[in-house]
Design an enzyme around this catalytic site. Structure first.
Site, PDB file in Angstrom:
ATOM      1  N   MET A 247       3.585  18.781   8.162  1.00 50.14           N
ATOM      2  CA  MET A 247       4.310  18.655   6.880  1.00 50.14           C
ATOM      3  C   MET A 247       5.512  19.587   6.824  1.00 50.14           C
ATOM      4  O   MET A 247       6.005  19.918   5.743  1.00 50.14           O
ATOM      5  CB  MET A 247       3.348  18.961   5.728  1.00 50.14           C
ATOM      6  CG  MET A 247       2.362  17.857   5.463  1.00 50.14           C
ATOM      7  SD  MET A 247       1.355  18.202   3.997  1.00 50.14           S
ATOM      8  CE  MET A 247       2.596  18.213   2.708  1.00 50.14           C
TER       9      MET A 247
ATOM     10  N   LYS B 200       0.851  -1.207   0.000  1.00 48.58           N
ATOM     11  CA  LYS B 200       0.000   0.000   0.000  1.00 48.58           C
ATOM     12  C   LYS B 200       0.873   1.239   0.000  1.00 48.58           C
ATOM     13  O   LYS B 200       0.685   2.151  -0.815  1.00 48.58           O
ATOM     14  CB  LYS B 200      -0.885  -0.001   1.241  1.00 48.58           C
ATOM     15  CG  LYS B 200      -1.560   1.323   1.520  1.00 48.58           C
ATOM     16  CD  LYS B 200      -2.457   1.318   2.737  1.00 48.58           C
ATOM     17  CE  LYS B 200      -1.733   1.600   4.016  1.00 48.58           C
ATOM     18  NZ  LYS B 200      -1.389   3.003   4.271  1.00 48.58           N
ATOM     19  N   ASN B 201       1.858   1.270   0.898  1.00 49.47           N
ATOM     20  CA  ASN B 201       2.636   2.500   1.080  1.00 49.47           C
ATOM     21  C   ASN B 201       3.638   2.741  -0.037  1.00 49.47           C
ATOM     22  O   ASN B 201       4.161   3.837  -0.170  1.00 49.47           O
ATOM     23  CB  ASN B 201       3.315   2.509   2.446  1.00 49.47           C
ATOM     24  CG  ASN B 201       2.287   2.676   3.564  1.00 49.47           C
ATOM     25  OD1 ASN B 201       1.128   3.001   3.291  1.00 49.47           O
ATOM     26  ND2 ASN B 201       2.696   2.442   4.782  1.00 49.47           N
TER      27      ASN B 201
ATOM     28  N   CYS C 200      -4.713  13.034  12.563  1.00 52.50           N
ATOM     29  CA  CYS C 200      -5.413  11.759  12.404  1.00 52.50           C
ATOM     30  C   CYS C 200      -5.274  11.038  13.742  1.00 52.50           C
ATOM     31  O   CYS C 200      -4.647  11.527  14.664  1.00 52.50           O
ATOM     32  CB  CYS C 200      -4.806  10.952  11.256  1.00 52.50           C
ATOM     33  SG  CYS C 200      -3.267  10.193  11.683  1.00 52.50           S
TER      34      CYS C 200
ATOM     35  N   ASP D 299       4.495   0.434  12.061  1.00 49.94           N
ATOM     36  CA  ASP D 299       3.256  -0.147  11.520  1.00 49.94           C
ATOM     37  C   ASP D 299       3.038  -1.582  11.950  1.00 49.94           C
ATOM     38  O   ASP D 299       2.000  -2.162  11.632  1.00 49.94           O
ATOM     39  CB  ASP D 299       3.264  -0.074   9.989  1.00 49.94           C
ATOM     40  CG  ASP D 299       3.171   1.363   9.508  1.00 49.94           C
ATOM     41  OD1 ASP D 299       3.419   1.600   8.317  1.00 49.94           O
ATOM     42  OD2 ASP D 299       2.885   2.253  10.333  1.00 49.94           O
TER      43      ASP D 299
ATOM     44  N   ARG E 217      -3.915  10.829   4.310  1.00 48.52           N
ATOM     45  CA  ARG E 217      -2.792  11.749   4.409  1.00 48.52           C
ATOM     46  C   ARG E 217      -1.846  11.612   3.225  1.00 48.52           C
ATOM     47  O   ARG E 217      -1.257  12.598   2.780  1.00 48.52           O
ATOM     48  CB  ARG E 217      -2.032  11.473   5.699  1.00 48.52           C
ATOM     49  CG  ARG E 217      -0.983  12.452   6.003  1.00 48.52           C
ATOM     50  CD  ARG E 217      -0.346  12.155   7.322  1.00 48.52           C
ATOM     51  NE  ARG E 217       0.583  13.192   7.663  1.00 48.52           N
ATOM     52  CZ  ARG E 217       1.782  13.280   7.104  1.00 48.52           C
ATOM     53  NH1 ARG E 217       2.140  12.399   6.218  1.00 48.52           N
ATOM     54  NH2 ARG E 217       2.599  14.243   7.444  1.00 48.52           N
TER      55      ARG E 217
ATOM     56  N   ARG F  49      -8.710  -0.262   4.355  1.00 49.19           N
ATOM     57  CA  ARG F  49      -7.788   0.702   3.735  1.00 49.19           C
ATOM     58  C   ARG F  49      -6.460   0.031   3.421  1.00 49.19           C
ATOM     59  O   ARG F  49      -5.770   0.406   2.491  1.00 49.19           O
ATOM     60  CB  ARG F  49      -7.534   1.867   4.688  1.00 49.19           C
ATOM     61  CG  ARG F  49      -8.732   2.738   4.950  1.00 49.19           C
ATOM     62  CD  ARG F  49      -8.348   3.948   5.750  1.00 49.19           C
ATOM     63  NE  ARG F  49      -7.217   4.637   5.133  1.00 49.19           N
ATOM     64  CZ  ARG F  49      -6.669   5.735   5.648  1.00 49.19           C
ATOM     65  NH1 ARG F  49      -7.123   6.244   6.776  1.00 49.19           N
ATOM     66  NH2 ARG F  49      -5.655   6.337   5.055  1.00 49.19           N
TER      67      ARG F  49
ATOM     68  N   ARG G  54       0.669  14.737  12.460  1.00 48.33           N
ATOM     69  CA  ARG G  54       1.055  14.520  11.063  1.00 48.33           C
ATOM     70  C   ARG G  54       1.394  15.835  10.337  1.00 48.33           C
ATOM     71  O   ARG G  54       0.814  16.171   9.329  1.00 48.33           O
ATOM     72  CB  ARG G  54      -0.020  13.757  10.293  1.00 48.33           C
ATOM     73  CG  ARG G  54      -0.593  12.530  10.976  1.00 48.33           C
ATOM     74  CD  ARG G  54       0.403  11.413  11.207  1.00 48.33           C
ATOM     75  NE  ARG G  54       0.878  10.777  10.004  1.00 48.33           N
ATOM     76  CZ  ARG G  54       0.274   9.768   9.383  1.00 48.33           C
ATOM     77  NH1 ARG G  54      -0.871   9.330   9.839  1.00 48.33           N
ATOM     78  NH2 ARG G  54       0.815   9.223   8.305  1.00 48.33           N
TER      79      ARG G  54
HETATM   80  C1  EPZ Z   1       4.471   6.780   6.216  1.00 49.57           C
HETATM   81  O1  EPZ Z   1       3.756   7.870   6.779  1.00 49.57           O
HETATM   82  C2  EPZ Z   1       3.467   5.645   6.127  1.00 49.57           C
HETATM   83  N1  EPZ Z   1       2.359   6.020   5.247  1.00 49.57           N
HETATM   84  C3  EPZ Z   1       2.939   5.313   7.525  1.00 49.57           C
HETATM   85  O2  EPZ Z   1       2.076   4.185   7.407  1.00 49.57           O
HETATM   86  C4  EPZ Z   1       4.126   4.917   8.400  1.00 49.57           C
HETATM   87  O3  EPZ Z   1       3.669   4.662   9.697  1.00 49.57           O
HETATM   88  C5  EPZ Z   1       5.142   6.067   8.415  1.00 49.57           C
HETATM   89  O4  EPZ Z   1       5.555   6.372   7.064  1.00 49.57           O
HETATM   90  C6  EPZ Z   1       6.397   5.713   9.212  1.00 49.57           C
HETATM   91  O5  EPZ Z   1       6.999   4.579   8.679  1.00 49.57           O
HETATM   92  C7  EPZ Z   1       2.548   5.986   3.913  1.00 49.57           C
HETATM   93  O6  EPZ Z   1       3.617   5.665   3.421  1.00 49.57           O
HETATM   94  C8  EPZ Z   1       1.371   6.366   3.075  1.00 49.57           C
HETATM   95  P1  EPZ Z   1       6.712  10.078   8.322  1.00 49.57           P
HETATM   96  P2  EPZ Z   1       4.436   9.349   6.791  1.00 49.57           P
HETATM   97  O7  EPZ Z   1       6.682  11.318   7.491  1.00 49.57           O
HETATM   98  O8  EPZ Z   1       5.171   9.569   5.519  1.00 49.57           O
HETATM   99  C9  EPZ Z   1       6.669  13.291  11.772  1.00 49.57           C
HETATM  100  C10 EPZ Z   1       0.135   2.937   7.695  1.00 49.57           C
HETATM  101  O9  EPZ Z   1      -0.396   2.434   8.686  1.00 49.57           O
HETATM  102  N2  EPZ Z   1       6.770  14.265  10.681  1.00 49.57           N
HETATM  103  O10 EPZ Z   1       7.917   9.194   8.286  1.00 49.57           O
HETATM  104  O11 EPZ Z   1       3.392  10.315   7.174  1.00 49.57           O
HETATM  105  C11 EPZ Z   1       5.283  12.651  11.816  1.00 49.57           C
HETATM  106  O12 EPZ Z   1       4.382  13.471  12.532  1.00 49.57           O
HETATM  107  C12 EPZ Z   1       0.689   4.344   7.767  1.00 49.57           C
HETATM  108  O13 EPZ Z   1       0.282   2.354   6.593  1.00 49.57           O
HETATM  109  C13 EPZ Z   1       7.002  15.598  10.989  1.00 49.57           C
HETATM  110  O14 EPZ Z   1       7.133  15.960  12.155  1.00 49.57           O
HETATM  111  O15 EPZ Z   1       5.470   9.162   7.980  1.00 49.57           O
HETATM  112  C14 EPZ Z   1       5.536  11.341  12.509  1.00 49.57           C
HETATM  113  O16 EPZ Z   1       5.552  11.541  13.896  1.00 49.57           O
HETATM  114  C15 EPZ Z   1       0.469   4.973   9.123  1.00 49.57           C
HETATM  115  N3  EPZ Z   1       7.075  16.512   9.982  1.00 49.57           N
HETATM  116  C16 EPZ Z   1       6.945  10.972  12.024  1.00 49.57           C
HETATM  117  O17 EPZ Z   1       7.538  12.177  11.531  1.00 49.57           O
HETATM  118  C17 EPZ Z   1       6.916  16.155   8.669  1.00 49.57           C
HETATM  119  O18 EPZ Z   1       7.021  17.038   7.788  1.00 49.57           O
HETATM  120  C18 EPZ Z   1       6.935   9.932  10.917  1.00 49.57           C
HETATM  121  O19 EPZ Z   1       6.319  10.504   9.820  1.00 49.57           O
HETATM  122  C19 EPZ Z   1       6.674  14.795   8.377  1.00 49.57           C
HETATM  123  C20 EPZ Z   1       6.596  13.871   9.391  1.00 49.57           C
END
Ligand code: EPZ
Length: 422
Positions: free
Chosen positions: A125, A22-23, A118, A308, A94, A400, A123
């Site tokens: 950016m 998925k990811n 969420c 995850d 997201r 999902r 979350r």
């Molecule tokens: C991806 O989310 C995955 N989703 C998530 O899977 C997964 O848990 C996550 O990576 C970590 O491995 C997809 O790929 C679609 P991050 P993402 O940016 O990209 C913080 C599932 O269940 N952060 O690595 O959103 C954020 O708040 C989902 O399949 C910032 O602070 O993860 C979090 O605490 C859930 N600023 C941490 O980093 C930013 O600009 C990890 O986020 C971006 C992120």
């Protein structure tokens, strides 16, 4: 809203096919925006999130044709008609924010809603914005939307990420492929989904090195051409189903599973007394004997233990011999499955990002509620080990990210059925 009923189970036996990730698919699909030529994905998973992403791409003017019962996605973004990613879609998923980098690189402008919080966390950016601004984008937050523009195109830059964010790495990587000059992304995410995206982008003509390490180097090119790319196997679905025989015994072979996708996770399985064997077709898993042993878990970016799979592991450790400590270091609120497991008799204490799990002999079935994608599947797995019947409601979360879960588990002997709410 559908529910899923699971009954305590005897040993499982058989094979479970692992779908495309998925990811990976959710970042590969927006890559079509980078080229006027068609991009076709094979081995795509059949999930509601994929349908949501397809709808978003179509709202931008792309064409997405689902073939072979959803396993093939033929996409074309020859004529883009919009750069607006609406709040209504982004708030539900997201990953919609992954159109930001490609739109900026292709058209020079994008209007993408901030996702909003969420269940598992805020979350933000900020890292996405930081990287894209380094590439020359001007990004302003107005009425909940990121208004981004790059009137003079994007220019390669050196980008040091404060955190190895998966999504930020993906947005920046996609944008950098069409930037003038070279880009270096340091402290880049190393997840297999990043390597899969880079592999697809290279097939489209991008010049990328270092994906899978914490330093990725991109030489920008003028345009990308079409390609056909197979989506990598889903390491989170893989890890989830590898755990199933640990809950109720037996032996399951996960077809298409690869050891390199689940390294740190397999080490923890060994410590807990679960055997993993590589076969020609995938990974075969069996519980050595009797109860699993308690292990401590700390979630980390890849190649560490994946966040995850934390909920699924907590469910298993609820029945382990001994006490386990789980530290969730990636998201600020990812223990919502704990109170639901406690309704089934689990003994869990949560303090901030740390959960202490004292193993009990047996869980007891109960009506429980899914709160996010991975929490929902952990409740189903717990139901396999529980005495009596467990009813998991709100399984739209499940759909999902897990393709036909009742079919895949039912085929290896689980007593599981879906009750469709009219
Ligand atoms: C991806 O989310 C995955 N989703 C998530 O899977 C997964 O848990 C996550 O990576 C970590 O491995 C997809 O790929 C679609 P991050 P993402 O940016 O990209 C913080 C599932 O269940 N952060 O690595 O959103 C954020 O708040 C989902 O399949 C910032 O602070 O993860 C979090 O605490 C859930 N600023 C941490 O980093 C930013 O600009 C990890 O986020 C971006 C992120």
């Amino acid at each position: 809203m559908d529910s899923i009923i699971v009954r305590g189970n005897g040993p499982l036996k058989g094979q479970i096919p692992i779908a495309g990730a998925k990811n990976a698919c959710l970042t590969l699909m927006p890559a079509t925006l980078l080229s006027e030529e068609p991009l076709t994905l094979t081995n795509a998973p059949r999930l509601s999130d994929i349908k949501t992403m397809a709808a978003l791409l179509e709202s931008l003017g792309a064409e997405v044709t689902s073939l072979q019962d959803g396993k093939v996605l033929a996409m074309s973004s020859h004529d883009l008609t919009s750069s607006h990613a609406d709040y209504d879609i982004v708030r539900k998923m997201r990953a919609s924010n992954l159109v930001l980098g490609p739109l900026l690189a292709r058209t020079g402008h994008a209007e993408v809603s901030l996702p909003g919080g969420c269940a598992i966390g805020a979350r933000p950016m900020d890292l996405h914005i930081f990287g894209l601004e380094k590439l020359g984008a001007e990004i302003e937050l107005r009425e909940g939307y990121l208004h981004a523009k790059a009137p003079r195109g994007l220019k390669g830059a050196e980008i040091d990420l404060a955190f190895a964010s998966v999504g930020a790495t993906e947005n920046i990587l996609m944008a950098a492929t069409l930037a003038r000059g070279s880009t270096v992304i340091r402290n880049a995410a190393r997840e297999p989904e990043i390597v899969d995206l880079a592999t697809c982008l290279r097939a489209m003509g991008a010049q990328i090195e270092g994906d899978g390490t914490s330093e990725i180097v991109v030489q920008g090119v003028d345009r990308l051409h079409g390609a056909t790319h197979p989506v990598v196997a889903d390491r989170i679905e893989l890890g989830t189903y590898m755990l199933a025989p640990a809950f109720c015994g037996g032996e399951v072979e996960c077809l298409g599973g690869r050891l390199d996708l689940v390294g740190a996770f397999v080490e923890k399985l060994h410590d807990a007394g679960i055997d993993v064997e590589e076969t020609k077709a995938g990974l075969k898993v069996a519980r050595r004997n009797g109860r699993v042993k308690a292990v401590d878990i700390t979630t980390q970016p890849f190649p560490g233990f994946p966040t995850d799979l934390q909920a699924q592991m907590m469910a298993l450790l609820s029945t382990a011999e001994g006490t386990s400590v789980l530290e969730e270091k990636i998201f600020e609120n990812r223990f919502m499955h704990a109170p639901e497991l406690m309704r089934m008799g689990a003994e869990i204490e949560v303090h901030g990002g740390t959960a202490t799990v004292r193993g009990v002999d047996r869980l007891r079935g109960a009506p429980v509620m899914a709160t996010d994608l991975r929490a929902s599947v952990s409740l189903i797995l717990a139901g396999l080990a529980a005495e009596g019947e467990t009813v998991v409601s709100r399984v739209y979360h499940l759909d999902r990210g897990y393709e036909r879960v009742e079919e895949k588990l039912g085929n290896v002997g689980a007593h599981i059925e879906r009750v469709r709410e009219t």
